[in-house]
Design a protein around this motif. Sequence first.
Motif, PDB file in Angstrom:
ATOM      1  N   ASN A 295       4.041  11.683  -8.250  1.00 58.64           N
ATOM      2  CA  ASN A 295       3.875  11.993  -9.673  1.00 58.64           C
ATOM      3  C   ASN A 295       2.989  10.967 -10.363  1.00 58.64           C
ATOM      4  O   ASN A 295       2.197  11.310 -11.250  1.00 58.64           O
ATOM      5  N   PHE A 296       3.095   9.707  -9.942  1.00 63.17           N
ATOM      6  CA  PHE A 296       2.226   8.668 -10.499  1.00 63.17           C
ATOM      7  C   PHE A 296       0.774   8.901 -10.088  1.00 63.17           C
ATOM      8  O   PHE A 296      -0.149   8.805 -10.918  1.00 63.17           O
ATOM      9  N   ILE A 297       0.562   9.234  -8.827  1.00 66.01           N
ATOM     10  CA  ILE A 297      -0.791   9.492  -8.323  1.00 66.01           C
ATOM     11  C   ILE A 297      -1.442  10.636  -9.100  1.00 66.01           C
ATOM     12  O   ILE A 297      -2.633  10.610  -9.405  1.00 66.01           O
ATOM     13  N   ASN A 298      -0.632  11.636  -9.445  1.00 64.15           N
ATOM     14  CA  ASN A 298      -1.134  12.799 -10.169  1.00 64.15           C
ATOM     15  C   ASN A 298      -1.086  12.619 -11.684  1.00 64.15           C
ATOM     16  O   ASN A 298      -1.244  13.591 -12.435  1.00 64.15           O
ATOM     17  N   GLU A 299      -0.818  11.384 -12.105  1.00 68.86           N
ATOM     18  CA  GLU A 299      -0.834  10.995 -13.523  1.00 68.86           C
ATOM     19  C   GLU A 299       0.181  11.781 -14.364  1.00 68.86           C
ATOM     20  O   GLU A 299      -0.026  12.009 -15.552  1.00 68.86           O
TER      21      GLU A 299
ATOM     22  N   GLY B 118       0.779  -1.228   0.000  1.00 68.56           N
ATOM     23  CA  GLY B 118       0.000   0.000   0.000  1.00 68.56           C
ATOM     24  C   GLY B 118       0.810   1.277   0.000  1.00 68.56           C
ATOM     25  O   GLY B 118       0.398   2.290   0.578  1.00 68.56           O
ATOM     26  N   PHE B 119       1.952   1.267  -0.671  1.00 72.72           N
ATOM     27  CA  PHE B 119       2.792   2.458  -0.746  1.00 72.72           C
ATOM     28  C   PHE B 119       2.042   3.627  -1.377  1.00 72.72           C
ATOM     29  O   PHE B 119       2.136   4.776  -0.933  1.00 72.72           O
ATOM     30  N   GLU B 120       1.255   3.341  -2.418  1.00 72.56           N
ATOM     31  CA  GLU B 120       0.489   4.401  -3.081  1.00 72.56           C
ATOM     32  C   GLU B 120      -0.471   5.065  -2.096  1.00 72.56           C
ATOM     33  O   GLU B 120      -0.570   6.304  -2.029  1.00 72.56           O
ATOM     34  N   LYS B 121      -1.175   4.264  -1.314  1.00 69.52           N
ATOM     35  CA  LYS B 121      -2.118   4.802  -0.334  1.00 69.52           C
ATOM     36  C   LYS B 121      -1.394   5.614   0.729  1.00 69.52           C
ATOM     37  O   LYS B 121      -1.878   6.668   1.163  1.00 69.52           O
ATOM     38  N   GLU B 122      -0.219   5.139   1.148  1.00 71.40           N
ATOM     39  CA  GLU B 122       0.550   5.857   2.162  1.00 71.40           C
ATOM     40  C   GLU B 122       0.889   7.269   1.691  1.00 71.40           C
ATOM     41  O   GLU B 122       0.701   8.251   2.431  1.00 71.40           O
ATOM     42  N   VAL B 123       1.376   7.391   0.465  1.00 66.94           N
ATOM     43  CA  VAL B 123       1.752   8.703  -0.073  1.00 66.94           C
ATOM     44  C   VAL B 123       0.514   9.581  -0.242  1.00 66.94           C
ATOM     45  O   VAL B 123       0.533  10.774   0.106  1.00 66.94           O
ATOM     46  N   TYR B 124      -0.559   8.994  -0.743  1.00 63.60           N
ATOM     47  CA  TYR B 124      -1.798   9.759  -0.932  1.00 63.60           C
ATOM     48  C   TYR B 124      -2.297  10.324   0.400  1.00 63.60           C
ATOM     49  O   TYR B 124      -2.682  11.494   0.483  1.00 63.60           O
ATOM     50  N   GLU B 125      -2.301   9.508   1.445  1.00 69.46           N
ATOM     51  CA  GLU B 125      -2.785   9.939   2.758  1.00 69.46           C
ATOM     52  C   GLU B 125      -1.881  11.017   3.353  1.00 69.46           C
ATOM     53  O   GLU B 125      -2.364  11.946   4.015  1.00 69.46           O
TER      54      GLU B 125
ATOM     55  N   CYS C 185      13.452  11.466   0.225  1.00 70.97           N
ATOM     56  CA  CYS C 185      13.462  10.016   0.423  1.00 70.97           C
ATOM     57  C   CYS C 185      13.030   9.347  -0.879  1.00 70.97           C
ATOM     58  O   CYS C 185      11.976   9.675  -1.434  1.00 70.97           O
ATOM     59  N   ILE C 186      13.830   8.423  -1.345  1.00 68.23           N
ATOM     60  CA  ILE C 186      13.561   7.775  -2.630  1.00 68.23           C
ATOM     61  C   ILE C 186      12.170   7.150  -2.656  1.00 68.23           C
ATOM     62  O   ILE C 186      11.777   6.446  -1.730  1.00 68.23           O
ATOM     63  N   GLY C 187      11.438   7.437  -3.720  1.00 74.65           N
ATOM     64  CA  GLY C 187      10.148   6.819  -3.952  1.00 74.65           C
ATOM     65  C   GLY C 187       8.961   7.729  -3.754  1.00 74.65           C
ATOM     66  O   GLY C 187       7.941   7.580  -4.434  1.00 74.65           O
ATOM     67  N   TYR C 188       9.076   8.703  -2.861  1.00 77.20           N
ATOM     68  CA  TYR C 188       7.905   9.497  -2.511  1.00 77.20           C
ATOM     69  C   TYR C 188       7.515  10.496  -3.607  1.00 77.20           C
ATOM     70  O   TYR C 188       6.332  10.627  -3.917  1.00 77.20           O
ATOM     71  N   SER C 189       8.481  11.184  -4.179  1.00 82.19           N
ATOM     72  CA  SER C 189       8.132  12.107  -5.256  1.00 82.19           C
ATOM     73  C   SER C 189       7.694  11.341  -6.504  1.00 82.19           C
ATOM     74  O   SER C 189       6.784  11.767  -7.229  1.00 82.19           O
ATOM     75  N   GLN C 190       8.306  10.179  -6.740  1.00 82.15           N
ATOM     76  CA  GLN C 190       7.935   9.371  -7.907  1.00 82.15           C
ATOM     77  C   GLN C 190       6.504   8.837  -7.759  1.00 82.15           C
ATOM     78  O   GLN C 190       5.718   8.874  -8.707  1.00 82.15           O
ATOM     79  N   MET C 191       6.178   8.367  -6.558  1.00 88.34           N
ATOM     80  CA  MET C 191       4.825   7.864  -6.330  1.00 88.34           C
ATOM     81  C   MET C 191       3.799   8.993  -6.409  1.00 88.34           C
ATOM     82  O   MET C 191       2.699   8.817  -6.947  1.00 88.34           O
TER      83      MET C 191
ATOM     84  N   LYS D 275      -2.842  14.138   1.488  1.00 87.03           N
ATOM     85  CA  LYS D 275      -4.232  14.482   1.791  1.00 87.03           C
ATOM     86  C   LYS D 275      -4.356  15.138   3.157  1.00 87.03           C
ATOM     87  O   LYS D 275      -5.133  16.086   3.344  1.00 87.03           O
ATOM     88  N   ASN D 276      -3.578  14.660   4.130  1.00 82.60           N
ATOM     89  CA  ASN D 276      -3.641  15.170   5.499  1.00 82.60           C
ATOM     90  C   ASN D 276      -2.622  16.275   5.769  1.00 82.60           C
ATOM     91  O   ASN D 276      -2.399  16.650   6.928  1.00 82.60           O
ATOM     92  N   ASN D 277      -1.992  16.778   4.703  1.00 79.77           N
ATOM     93  CA  ASN D 277      -1.015  17.872   4.805  1.00 79.77           C
ATOM     94  C   ASN D 277       0.162  17.542   5.717  1.00 79.77           C
ATOM     95  O   ASN D 277       0.775  18.427   6.317  1.00 79.77           O
ATOM     96  N   VAL D 278       0.483  16.266   5.824  1.00 80.44           N
ATOM     97  CA  VAL D 278       1.656  15.843   6.593  1.00 80.44           C
ATOM     98  C   VAL D 278       2.916  15.970   5.739  1.00 80.44           C
ATOM     99  O   VAL D 278       4.007  16.171   6.240  1.00 80.44           O
ATOM    100  N   LEU D 279       2.722  15.867   4.441  1.00 82.55           N
ATOM    101  CA  LEU D 279       3.822  15.941   3.480  1.00 82.55           C
ATOM    102  C   LEU D 279       3.413  16.839   2.323  1.00 82.55           C
ATOM    103  O   LEU D 279       2.248  16.860   1.934  1.00 82.55           O
ATOM    104  N   HIS D 280       4.360  17.616   1.814  1.00 85.24           N
ATOM    105  CA  HIS D 280       4.094  18.407   0.609  1.00 85.24           C
ATOM    106  C   HIS D 280       5.337  18.401  -0.269  1.00 85.24           C
ATOM    107  O   HIS D 280       6.417  17.960   0.152  1.00 85.24           O
ATOM    108  N   VAL D 281       5.203  18.889  -1.486  1.00 87.37           N
ATOM    109  CA  VAL D 281       6.263  18.714  -2.482  1.00 87.37           C
ATOM    110  C   VAL D 281       7.581  19.380  -2.098  1.00 87.37           C
ATOM    111  O   VAL D 281       8.642  18.978  -2.563  1.00 87.37           O
ATOM    112  N   LYS D 282       7.532  20.393  -1.231  1.00 87.25           N
ATOM    113  CA  LYS D 282       8.757  21.091  -0.840  1.00 87.25           C
ATOM    114  C   LYS D 282       9.349  20.567   0.457  1.00 87.25           C
ATOM    115  O   LYS D 282      10.354  21.086   0.946  1.00 87.25           O
TER     116      LYS D 282
END
Length: 311
Positions: free
Chosen positions: A249-253, A218-225, A241-247, A228-235
Amino acid sequence: MIENNKVVIFLMGPTCCGKTSLAMDIHNSINSQIISVDSSLVYKKMNIGTAKPTINELKKYPHKLVDIKYPNECYSVADFYSDALREIKQAFLSNKVPLLVGGTMLYYKILLEGLINLPKKNVNLSKRITLCAKNNRILLHKKLSKIDPCSASKININDIYRLSRALEVYYTSGKKKSSFFKKKRFKYTVLQFVIVPIEKKFLYNRIFYRLQKMINLGFEKEVYELFKNNVLHVKSQAMNCIGYSQMWNFINEKITYDQMFNEIFFLTKKLVKKQMTWIRSWKNLNFLYFENNKKSKDKIFKILKNFKKNS
C-alpha cells in the motif's frame, strides 16, 4: 502409544524474542535437526519481511519447512501437520534430536492434540464461499449455525477462513465438520521451552528496531520485486504475513511511510499479545531467560540430561 525413548524439543515464544539465535546455539552443542514452526517462513523469496535467517545461517544451520512454498501457493495447518511429522520421523532416523522452533502456536497445538481428518480442500469451492463470506459473513454464519451449530459456536463471525472451511467441508462431504475425529495424539515425549521477556517494553523495543532494520535492508524492494515478477499478488495467502500488504500500500501511495511503519509495528505488537495469550494457557512449560542464551542452554541441557537419565 508414547515412544518414551524419543524426545522432541519445542522452543516457543513471541516474535522477536531470540528463538532462532538460541536454536542455533543449541545446534552447536547437540546433534539436532531444526524444524521451523512459523507460518511465514515457508514462503520462498519472502526473506526480509519475515525475518528469515540469512542464506549463510541456513547453510550452517539447516532449517526444515523453510522455503518450501512460493508466495502464490497455499499452505494449510494440515500441510504443516503432515510435513512436521515427516521431518520429525526423519530426524530420528538420522539419530538427531528434533528441535522445533517458531511462534505459530496453533501449529504446536495441532502437533500435540492431533488434527481433524477432514476431506481434502476443494480450492474452487473454497474461493466461492470465501468471496461470499467477505460480502455477507453474518448470513453465512447463520447458515453454518443451522447446518453445524457445534462448529458455528466455536467460530468467530469475523473469522472468514474457518467459517468458509466449515461450510466447504459440509458441502464437499455432506457431513458436519464437528463430526470428524482427530488423528492420533503426538507419540513422542515433548520437552517444552518458552522465552518471554519480563517486561513487554523490552520486546517492543526490539520489534521497533528490527522493523527499522528490515526497511534498511530493502524490504520495500523485496515487496516490489515480488509483485513485479508475479510471485505475489494481493489475494495470495502469503499477504497475511505482517508487513507485506502495508508495504504494498505504501509503494502504491495509498498510505504514507509513517502510516506503513506504524501499522506494521501495531500489528506485530498485536501478534505478540495473541502469542502471549496462547502461552499463558499452555501446560508443562519450562521458562527460559530472555536475552541470555547461555543460561537458557544450560537449563535446556540439564532438563534433557535428566530426561535421558530417567528414560
